[in-house]
Every structure is written in C-alpha cells, then in structure tokens.
Design an enzyme around this catalytic site. Structure first.
Site, PDB file in Angstrom:
ATOM      1  N   GLY A  71       0.824  -1.208   0.000  1.00 56.81           N
ATOM      2  CA  GLY A  71       0.000   0.000   0.000  1.00 56.81           C
ATOM      3  C   GLY A  71       0.860   1.260   0.000  1.00 56.81           C
ATOM      4  CG  ASN A 152      -3.469   4.491   9.586  1.00 56.79           C
ATOM      5  OD1 ASN A 152      -3.983   5.471   9.043  1.00 56.79           O
ATOM      6  ND2 ASN A 152      -2.265   4.515  10.079  1.00 56.79           N
ATOM      7  CD  GLN A 180      -6.001   0.000   8.381  1.00 56.11           C
ATOM      8  OE1 GLN A 180      -6.781  -0.810   8.871  1.00 56.11           O
ATOM      9  NE2 GLN A 180      -4.695  -0.127   8.507  1.00 56.11           N
ATOM     10  CB  SER A 198      -2.120  -3.019   1.367  1.00 55.85           C
ATOM     11  OG  SER A 198      -1.030  -3.788   1.812  1.00 55.85           O
ATOM     12  CB  ALA A 199      -2.687  -8.580  -0.382  1.00 56.63           C
ATOM     13  CG  HIS A 200      -0.152  -6.607   4.853  1.00 58.32           C
ATOM     14  ND1 HIS A 200       0.016  -6.254   6.173  1.00 58.32           N
ATOM     15  CD2 HIS A 200       0.132  -5.494   4.133  1.00 58.32           C
ATOM     16  CE1 HIS A 200       0.407  -4.985   6.245  1.00 58.32           C
ATOM     17  NE2 HIS A 200       0.482  -4.505   5.021  1.00 58.32           N
ATOM     18  CB  THR A 236      10.153 -10.548 -12.305  1.00 55.68           C
ATOM     19  OG1 THR A 236      11.242 -10.385 -13.202  1.00 55.68           O
ATOM     20  CG2 THR A 236       9.545 -11.925 -12.476  1.00 55.68           C
ATOM     21  CB  CYS A 324       4.253   2.426   9.511  1.00 50.48           C
ATOM     22  SG  CYS A 324       2.961   1.549   8.640  1.00 50.48           S
TER      23      CYS A 324
HETATM   24  N1  PLP Z   1      -2.361   3.306   4.201  1.00 44.06           N
HETATM   25  C1  PLP Z   1      -2.941   2.978   5.358  1.00 44.06           C
HETATM   26  C2  PLP Z   1      -4.205   3.678   5.754  1.00 44.06           C
HETATM   27  C3  PLP Z   1      -2.378   1.998   6.175  1.00 44.06           C
HETATM   28  O1  PLP Z   1      -2.961   1.676   7.326  1.00 44.06           O
HETATM   29  C4  PLP Z   1      -1.183   1.369   5.775  1.00 44.06           C
HETATM   30  C5  PLP Z   1      -0.504   0.377   6.629  1.00 44.06           C
HETATM   31  O2  PLP Z   1      -0.694   0.320   7.817  1.00 44.06           O
HETATM   32  C6  PLP Z   1      -0.635   1.727   4.535  1.00 44.06           C
HETATM   33  C7  PLP Z   1      -1.240   2.695   3.779  1.00 44.06           C
HETATM   34  C8  PLP Z   1       0.594   1.058   4.034  1.00 44.06           C
HETATM   35  O3  PLP Z   1       0.323  -0.240   3.603  1.00 44.06           O
HETATM   36  P1  PLP Z   1       1.496  -1.319   3.466  1.00 44.06           P
HETATM   37  O4  PLP Z   1       1.733  -1.849   4.842  1.00 44.06           O
HETATM   38  O5  PLP Z   1       0.970  -2.337   2.544  1.00 44.06           O
HETATM   39  O6  PLP Z   1       2.663  -0.588   2.928  1.00 44.06           O
END
Ligand code: PLP
Length: 379
Positions: A71, A152, A180, A198-200, A236, A324
C-alpha cells in the site's frame, strides 16, 4: 498461554483460501509471467484473471489496476507520479493531516520540485470535513488531493464521496487511500480518481498491493525498464502474491456483511466492558462512522506503550500509534491532529478485531486491560 491477536489494522493472518490460491505459483507453476512458453503463459493467465477479479470486486471497470509491492508503494507512486505528470501546470498538494506517512512524506519529497503542501485538519471526532477541503481547494488549483477512506489509527470513515464531488468541481485529482477499508467496507470505484489497497490488511499475503486509477489519469512511470504494468512499473511480476490478493479480497467480500456484524458486536462488547472496568477510559474518534473492527481507547494517567508491553506479557497483541511508526515513541500525529493533548494521545491504545477473535477473547482482553491499567496507576 493462548495468543490473542487484536492488531488486525497492522496486519492480518494469511487465509487458507489465499494460501491455496498462491501455492501452485510458488511450486509447480513457477514460470515468469512474461515468458512466452506455456509455463509462462499459465502464470500470465493467473495474473490476468486476478486483475479482472479485483477490478470486478472493487467496481473498477472505469479504470486500470496496477500491481505494486504494498500500500505504501501505491500511495507514494500515486502522489509523486500524478504530481510529476502535472509538473509546470499545478504545484499544490492538499492532504488531510491524518494521511498515512507514505503520502505525507511523499508530499514532502515533492517540495524540491516546487510543490507546496497544504494540510487539512480533522475535527475532534477524527472526520475531515468536506468544507475544510473546499476551503483548501478555493486557495488555488491542486495537482493532487488525498483524503483516505478509513483511518488506520481510529478507524474513522471519511466523507470520500462528498470530497470527490468538490474535487471534480475544482478540477483536482482526488486520491483515496483504501488500505484499511478494502475487505471491510464495500468499495465501488466511483468515489475517487485513484485508490490504493494492500493484501495483507484483508488476510492476503504481505508484499503485494495495488493502485487503481481512473482511465485517462496521467501518471509518471515508477520503475523504468520493464514492460510490466503497462510499462509504468517494471519488474518481474509477483504471480503468487497477486493470485493470493485476488482470492483474499474475494473471500473478504463474500463474508463482508456477516463478518462485519460479528466483529462489530465483539468490538462493541469489548469497548463497553473496558469503559465499565476502567474509570476515566474513553473511546477516541467518532463511534458511528467507524470500521467495525477498530477501538482506539485513551487511558488517562497511563502511557499506551506501557499498557501495550504489559499486555504483550499476558499474550495480547495490541498497538499504540500506527504499526509503521510504533517503533517511535512520539505520540501519534493523527491523534494530535484531532486535538488530543500530547499526554492524552500518548495514553491511547488501538485494539483491532478480526476473523479469529471470539466473544470470549473480548472478556479476557477487557479484564487484562483493566488489571494492567490498575497496576500501572498504582505504581
Ligand atoms: N495506508 C494505510 C491507511 C495503512 O494503514 C497502511 C498500513 O498500515 C498503509 C497505507 C501502508 O500499507 P502497506 O503496509 O501495505 O505498505
């Protein structure tokens, strides 16, 4: 000691369905999606079908989907790429003060090219009011406007549709970070010119995300040299990750309503237990317009970080600030932007519920929180 994971906004466990969808491309079908023999074509077909599936799940037929590594990459690329494509025409960026650092820091990076950033602050409930965005738009043409779908840290849902309508009137590109929201809220890509996922965050694998852009959007290339992703992001292709992301999103969308209601009920029960057991505790952010999974609670008189480490010793995973930035012990900039004092912001703990959580977990967790807070306060 059973681990109770209450940090689904940071990441989610990989679902069995996503793993099964990835498995062939990690083993027998290991071809490079750009190779022209059948092993490669099988991989390429898997990517094609994942792209179609995701586009249909997010109602994105009016645009193009580009796969990224996460993401953060989708966000930073959107901002830098759209600004670069506007170079010499528009030089303002408007972002909400509660955006993810991958947008906020990307905007700072663009200052050397003459781009100026205006931050729009949320109200005390964590909502970025469309009127505040309108005032910023009235101050001059913007190359890029970024206001996320759901925050988030607080889970608060933003009025994206209204903001998009203002941006359209002003002729500004509107980007909505849906990292989110995807998998938890229904998405139909008619409320923004660009979105990220974002997949995770929805039980898919780490290391894969996507940027969707409305057809006709001009964006500068991110990675040169390869023809992948329409020549805009070479490299790739992550076939297994992409197949896993599509399957994870499909399964989240199938369960969305029932699972949303279930998670909301256990989250609400947890909040009411904590607020009853811990004097002075309060829920931060709007309680109605909020992701069903999120509870961000202030514990005046304590440091959230101390609560988090004490809960960790009892087998509970929770977080303070965003994942993060949780290495840093500065109070969350999102909470400060909402008007919390430094002390109150530093007292907050984020609990985010998900698939594996049960009603029993909420009672265990609420009792553990009460115990830990009482111990910290009596020191
Ligand atoms: N945007 C938001 C609102 C998020 O909560 C996060 C990750 O916590 C991201 C972007 C970043 O995603 P990624 O962890 O896949 O880099």
């Amino acid at each position: 000691m059973e681990l109770i994971y209450l940090d689904h906004a940071a990441t989610t466990p990989l679902s069995a369905r996503a793993l099964a969808a990835m498995q062939p491309y990690l083993t027998a079908q290991y071809g490079n999606a750009d190779s022209r023999y059948s092993l490669g074509r099988t991989a390429s077909l898997a990517v094609l079908s994942a792209r179609d599936k995701i586009l249909s799940l997010i109602g994105g037929s009016g645009g193009n989907l580009y796969f990224t590594s996460c993401g953060s990459e989708a966000n930073s690329w959107a901002l830098k790429g759209v600004c670069a494509a506007n170079f010499g025409k528009k030089s303002r960026i408007i972002l909400s003060a509660i955006e993810h650092p991958s947008l906020l820091r990307a905007a700072e990076d663009m200052a050397v090219f003459g781009f100026e950033t205006e931050l729009v602050y949320p109200d005390s409930l964590g909502i970025v009011r469309p009127e505040a965005v309108e005032m910023a738009l009235n101050r001059g043409g913007a190359a890029f406007v970024g206001v996320m779908y759901a925050n988030n840290e607080t889970g608060v849902i933003q009025p994206a549709r209204e903001i998009y309508s203002l941006c359209r009137t002003a002729g500004a590109f509107y980007f909505c970070d849906c990292v989110q929201a995807a998998g938890s809220l229904p998405l139909k890509c008619d409320f923004a010119d660009g979105i990220s996922i974002s997949a995770h965050k929805f039980y898919g694998p780490k290391g894969v995300g996507a940027l969707w852009l409305k057809k006709g959007t001009k964006i500068a290339r991110l990675i040169s040299g390869g023809q992948q992703e329409s020549g805009l992001r070479g490299g790739t292709t992550n076939v297994a990750g992409i197949a896993g992301m599509a399957e994870a999103l499909a399964s989240s969308c199938e369960d969305m309503q029932a699972e949303g209601e279930r998670v909301r009920a256990i989250r609400d029960s947890f909040v009411s237990q904590v607020l009853t057991l811990v004097p002075g505790a309060r829920l931060v952010g709007d309680s109605a317009n909020r992701l069903p999974s999120n509870a961000n609670i202030a514990f005046p008189g304590c440091r959230g970080e101390e609560i988090m480490f004490a809960l960790d010793r009892l087998g509970l995973c929770v977080s303070t600030g965003s994942a993060c930035s949780s290495g840093a012990s500065k109070p969350s900039s999102v909470l400060l932007a909402m008007g919390l004092s430094e002390e109150e912001a530093a007292s907050c703990v984020r609990f985010t519920f998900g698939r594996e959580n049960t009603a029993e977990h909420t009672s265990i967790a609420a009792r553990a929180v009460a115990e830990v807070v009482e111990k910290i306060k009596s020191k």
